[in-house]
Structures are given as C-alpha cells and as structure tokens.
Design a protein around this motif. Structure first.
Motif, PDB file in Angstrom:
ATOM      1  N   ASP A 114       0.859  -1.188   0.000  1.00  0.00           N
ATOM      2  CA  ASP A 114       0.000   0.000   0.000  1.00  0.00           C
ATOM      3  C   ASP A 114       0.897   1.241   0.000  1.00  0.00           C
ATOM      4  O   ASP A 114       1.070   1.894   1.034  1.00  0.00           O
ATOM      5  N   PRO A 115       1.522   1.572  -1.158  1.00  0.00           N
ATOM      6  CA  PRO A 115       2.487   2.670  -1.194  1.00  0.00           C
ATOM      7  C   PRO A 115       1.854   4.053  -1.124  1.00  0.00           C
ATOM      8  O   PRO A 115       2.575   5.044  -1.025  1.00  0.00           O
ATOM      9  N   ASP A 116       0.525   4.139  -1.172  1.00  0.00           N
ATOM     10  CA  ASP A 116      -0.132   5.444  -1.165  1.00  0.00           C
ATOM     11  C   ASP A 116      -0.502   5.916   0.238  1.00  0.00           C
ATOM     12  O   ASP A 116      -0.190   7.033   0.631  1.00  0.00           O
ATOM     13  N   SER A 117      -1.164   5.027   1.010  1.00  0.00           N
ATOM     14  CA  SER A 117      -1.640   5.456   2.331  1.00  0.00           C
ATOM     15  C   SER A 117      -0.878   4.841   3.495  1.00  0.00           C
ATOM     16  O   SER A 117      -0.970   5.324   4.613  1.00  0.00           O
ATOM     17  N   PHE A 118      -0.128   3.738   3.250  1.00  0.00           N
ATOM     18  CA  PHE A 118       0.590   3.032   4.325  1.00  0.00           C
ATOM     19  C   PHE A 118      -0.349   2.727   5.496  1.00  0.00           C
ATOM     20  O   PHE A 118       0.006   2.901   6.664  1.00  0.00           O
ATOM     21  N   LEU A 119      -1.540   2.251   5.181  1.00  0.00           N
ATOM     22  CA  LEU A 119      -2.593   2.125   6.182  1.00  0.00           C
ATOM     23  C   LEU A 119      -2.215   1.211   7.336  1.00  0.00           C
ATOM     24  O   LEU A 119      -2.607   1.439   8.474  1.00  0.00           O
ATOM     25  N   ASN A 120      -1.438   0.157   7.060  1.00  0.00           N
ATOM     26  CA  ASN A 120      -1.119  -0.813   8.112  1.00  0.00           C
ATOM     27  C   ASN A 120       0.186  -0.531   8.834  1.00  0.00           C
ATOM     28  O   ASN A 120       0.642  -1.335   9.632  1.00  0.00           O
ATOM     29  N   GLY A 121       0.795   0.620   8.555  1.00  0.00           N
ATOM     30  CA  GLY A 121       2.088   0.919   9.140  1.00  0.00           C
ATOM     31  C   GLY A 121       3.186   0.680   8.143  1.00  0.00           C
ATOM     32  O   GLY A 121       2.980   0.081   7.085  1.00  0.00           O
ATOM     33  N   ASN A 122       4.362   1.125   8.460  1.00  0.00           N
ATOM     34  CA  ASN A 122       5.456   1.040   7.519  1.00  0.00           C
ATOM     35  C   ASN A 122       6.756   0.735   8.259  1.00  0.00           C
ATOM     36  O   ASN A 122       7.546   1.623   8.510  1.00  0.00           O
ATOM     37  N   PRO A 123       6.980  -0.540   8.619  1.00  0.00           N
ATOM     38  CA  PRO A 123       6.202  -1.735   8.257  1.00  0.00           C
ATOM     39  C   PRO A 123       5.131  -2.057   9.291  1.00  0.00           C
ATOM     40  O   PRO A 123       5.175  -1.543  10.409  1.00  0.00           O
ATOM     41  N   PRO A 124       4.167  -2.941   8.944  1.00  0.00           N
ATOM     42  CA  PRO A 124       3.164  -3.358   9.925  1.00  0.00           C
ATOM     43  C   PRO A 124       3.791  -4.228  11.013  1.00  0.00           C
ATOM     44  O   PRO A 124       4.683  -5.017  10.754  1.00  0.00           O
ATOM     45  N   ARG A 125       3.309  -4.066  12.243  1.00  0.00           N
ATOM     46  CA  ARG A 125       3.623  -4.995  13.319  1.00  0.00           C
ATOM     47  C   ARG A 125       2.566  -6.080  13.269  1.00  0.00           C
ATOM     48  O   ARG A 125       1.365  -5.783  13.294  1.00  0.00           O
ATOM     49  N   LEU A 137      -6.364 -19.242  12.541  1.00  0.00           N
ATOM     50  CA  LEU A 137      -5.617 -18.070  12.981  1.00  0.00           C
ATOM     51  C   LEU A 137      -6.043 -16.828  12.208  1.00  0.00           C
ATOM     52  O   LEU A 137      -6.072 -16.825  10.971  1.00  0.00           O
ATOM     53  N   ASP A 138      -6.385 -15.788  12.944  1.00  0.00           N
ATOM     54  CA  ASP A 138      -6.692 -14.486  12.367  1.00  0.00           C
ATOM     55  C   ASP A 138      -5.475 -13.570  12.511  1.00  0.00           C
ATOM     56  O   ASP A 138      -4.618 -13.788  13.367  1.00  0.00           O
ATOM     57  N   MET A 139      -5.396 -12.545  11.665  1.00  0.00           N
ATOM     58  CA  MET A 139      -4.238 -11.661  11.644  1.00  0.00           C
ATOM     59  C   MET A 139      -4.564 -10.322  12.299  1.00  0.00           C
ATOM     60  O   MET A 139      -5.622  -9.741  12.055  1.00  0.00           O
ATOM     61  N   MET A 140      -3.631  -9.839  13.119  1.00  0.00           N
ATOM     62  CA  MET A 140      -3.745  -8.501  13.692  1.00  0.00           C
ATOM     63  C   MET A 140      -2.497  -7.719  13.322  1.00  0.00           C
ATOM     64  O   MET A 140      -1.379  -8.236  13.398  1.00  0.00           O
ATOM     65  N   THR A 141      -2.686  -6.484  12.884  1.00  0.00           N
ATOM     66  CA  THR A 141      -1.571  -5.603  12.572  1.00  0.00           C
ATOM     67  C   THR A 141      -1.801  -4.264  13.249  1.00  0.00           C
ATOM     68  O   THR A 141      -2.937  -3.898  13.576  1.00  0.00           O
ATOM     69  N   CYS A 142      -0.721  -3.530  13.482  1.00  0.00           N
ATOM     70  CA  CYS A 142      -0.855  -2.175  14.018  1.00  0.00           C
ATOM     71  C   CYS A 142       0.154  -1.268  13.339  1.00  0.00           C
ATOM     72  O   CYS A 142       1.126  -1.734  12.729  1.00  0.00           O
ATOM     73  N   ASP A 143      -0.074   0.054  13.428  1.00  0.00           N
ATOM     74  CA  ASP A 143       0.790   1.014  12.754  1.00  0.00           C
ATOM     75  C   ASP A 143       1.477   1.927  13.773  1.00  0.00           C
ATOM     76  O   ASP A 143       1.369   1.734  14.988  1.00  0.00           O
ATOM     77  N   TYR A 144       2.176   2.928  13.259  1.00  0.00           N
ATOM     78  CA  TYR A 144       2.898   3.852  14.115  1.00  0.00           C
ATOM     79  C   TYR A 144       1.984   4.634  15.057  1.00  0.00           C
ATOM     80  O   TYR A 144       2.390   5.056  16.134  1.00  0.00           O
ATOM     81  N   TYR A 145       0.756   4.870  14.633  1.00  0.00           N
ATOM     82  CA  TYR A 145      -0.103   5.834  15.310  1.00  0.00           C
ATOM     83  C   TYR A 145      -1.078   5.204  16.292  1.00  0.00           C
ATOM     84  O   TYR A 145      -1.994   5.859  16.773  1.00  0.00           O
TER      85      TYR A 145
END
Length: 237
Positions: A114-125, A137-145
């Motif tokens: 997602d090079p436009d919005s970086f919605l999942n973080g850069n990089p995602p955790r 198994l379900d996936m969870m990600t978080c971003d900088y904010y």
C-alpha cells in the motif's frame, strides 16, 4: 549490533529449548535486514552470540524495513516466516526445510503493498491469534499511530496454493475445500500426480474442464510432470 528501526522477536529458532532472538531492522546500507541471534547460554540466562542473516532463496533479505514473526501458519508442524515490510505489505515465506532448521524460498502477500496510504504501518507490526474462536488463525496488525487492524481468516477448512511451474508460464491454482480437491482447466498437456506423506502415489490427475477429487484428511504432495517440481497441500476437516 543492530541497525535503526530494529524489531526483535523472542523465539526458539532451532528448537533446542533455549530462547533466541529474531530481529528485523532497517536495510538501508545493510547487506541484510533480518537476523537471528542464537542463545549460547541457558534459557533462564540467555547469552547471544554473533548474528546470522536469515536467507530466502539462498540470499539475504534486503527490503527497507522488516518486522519478523515465526508462526506455523499452514499448520504442517513447521514454523513459517511472516514479515511486515515496507509499503505496508505482509509477506508469508513458507518453511520448506524443517522446524529445527528453517529454509525459506518464495513468498506470497498476505496483505498487498500500500504505497499510497501506508494504512497498516510502515512496516506493519504483525501477530496471529484465533480471535473469533473458530479454530483458525486471524491476523492482527498495528501502525505507528496506535491503530490496530483485525483481519479474520474466512477460508473455512481449506488451503489455497498458487503454483508456477519452472518449465512454463502457466499458473495452477489448486483449491481444497472440505476435503475436495479442485484442479482447473490446464492449457498445457500437464499430468499431475498426488502422493501421500510417506511417498505412496495416491492418484494421477488429468484436468479437463475441471477435475474434482475427494480426499481424506491428511498431508499430500502434488507434482507437476511438465516441470518436475512438487508442492505440499494439506487437507483438513
């Protein structure tokens, strides 16, 4: 010594009963950005030696940033490598070695770049858990904010793999749903052979408009005569 934006994960990399460190870092100016630090001490008093680059396809990871995680995502008894990477993508590198000596080759994107919005973080955790209690198994990600994202696993009792034989550009998608193997029409005169885990040939497959076979629960290997390659598939209830 690690570089900028390092992200450590505690794991038992070589299954020797001692906690090791798997570290992703910034790859700018580095020869690799995913390393493992093996524990030369004890599990209760770790001592970490020199770092060893983690390889894929025999080469180091050189992406800009990575957040690594070891998890047996396909439940074959071997832990795979999941990387949160630059441009918000999440990649799965399937372990084609053993659980005590992992080997990684190609990858698939679990989350597209997602090079436009970086919605999942850069990089995602990234982490995985059975959030909804349905057994997968379900996936969870978080971003900088501080945003946390949940992606539920909505593929019930099935495994979807994509294959690209080396001898041609034809891509095969073999789908297993509730024990039924679906092979799509092939534009090539390809013969597929299915083998059990102990090497016994189960059947030969000649895809027509669609070839549908019912399989018992278990682990199988499907080989492609046109390329000499093979890939593992897993059938569950």
């Amino acid at each position: 010594m690690t570089s900028n934006n390092s992200w450590p994960t505690v794991c038992d990399w070589n299954r020797d009963g001692r906690k090791d460190l798997l570290v992703g870092q910034e790859g700018i100016g580095s020869t690799s950005n995913v390393y493992v630090y093996l524990n030369d001490g004890t599990d209760s008093l770790p001592v970490f030696g020199d770092s060893t680059p983690v390889l894929h396809g025999g080469s180091p990871f050189t992406d800009r940033r990575t957040v690594p995680l070891l998890v047996d995502l396909d439940r074959d008894g071997k832990r795979d490598l999941v990387l949160g990477e630059w441009y918000s993508s999440v990649r799965l590198y399937t372990n084609i070695g053993t659980d005590t000596s992992p080997v990684f080759n190609t990858y698939i994107n679990l989350v597209q770049p997602d090079p436009d919005s970086f919605l999942n973080g850069n990089p995602p955790r990234v982490n995985f858990t059975d959030w909804d209690g349905d057994g997968d198994l379900d996936m969870m990600t978080c971003d900088y904010y501080g945003s946390v994202f949940l992606r539920r696993n909505i593929t019930p009792a099935s495994v979807v793999e994509r294959y690209e034989p080396q001898a041609s550009s034809y891509k095969l998608q073999a789908t297993i749903t509730r024990g039924v193997l679906f092979l799509p029409y092939s534009p090539l005169p390809t013969l597929y052979s299915l083998f059990s885990r102990d090497g016994r040939k189960v059947m030969s497959l000649h895809p027509g408009a669609n070839d549908v076979r019912r399989l018992p629960v278990g682990t199988y290997f499907i080989s492609f005569e046109s390329s000499g390659t093979a890939r593992k598939i897993v059938v569950r209830r």
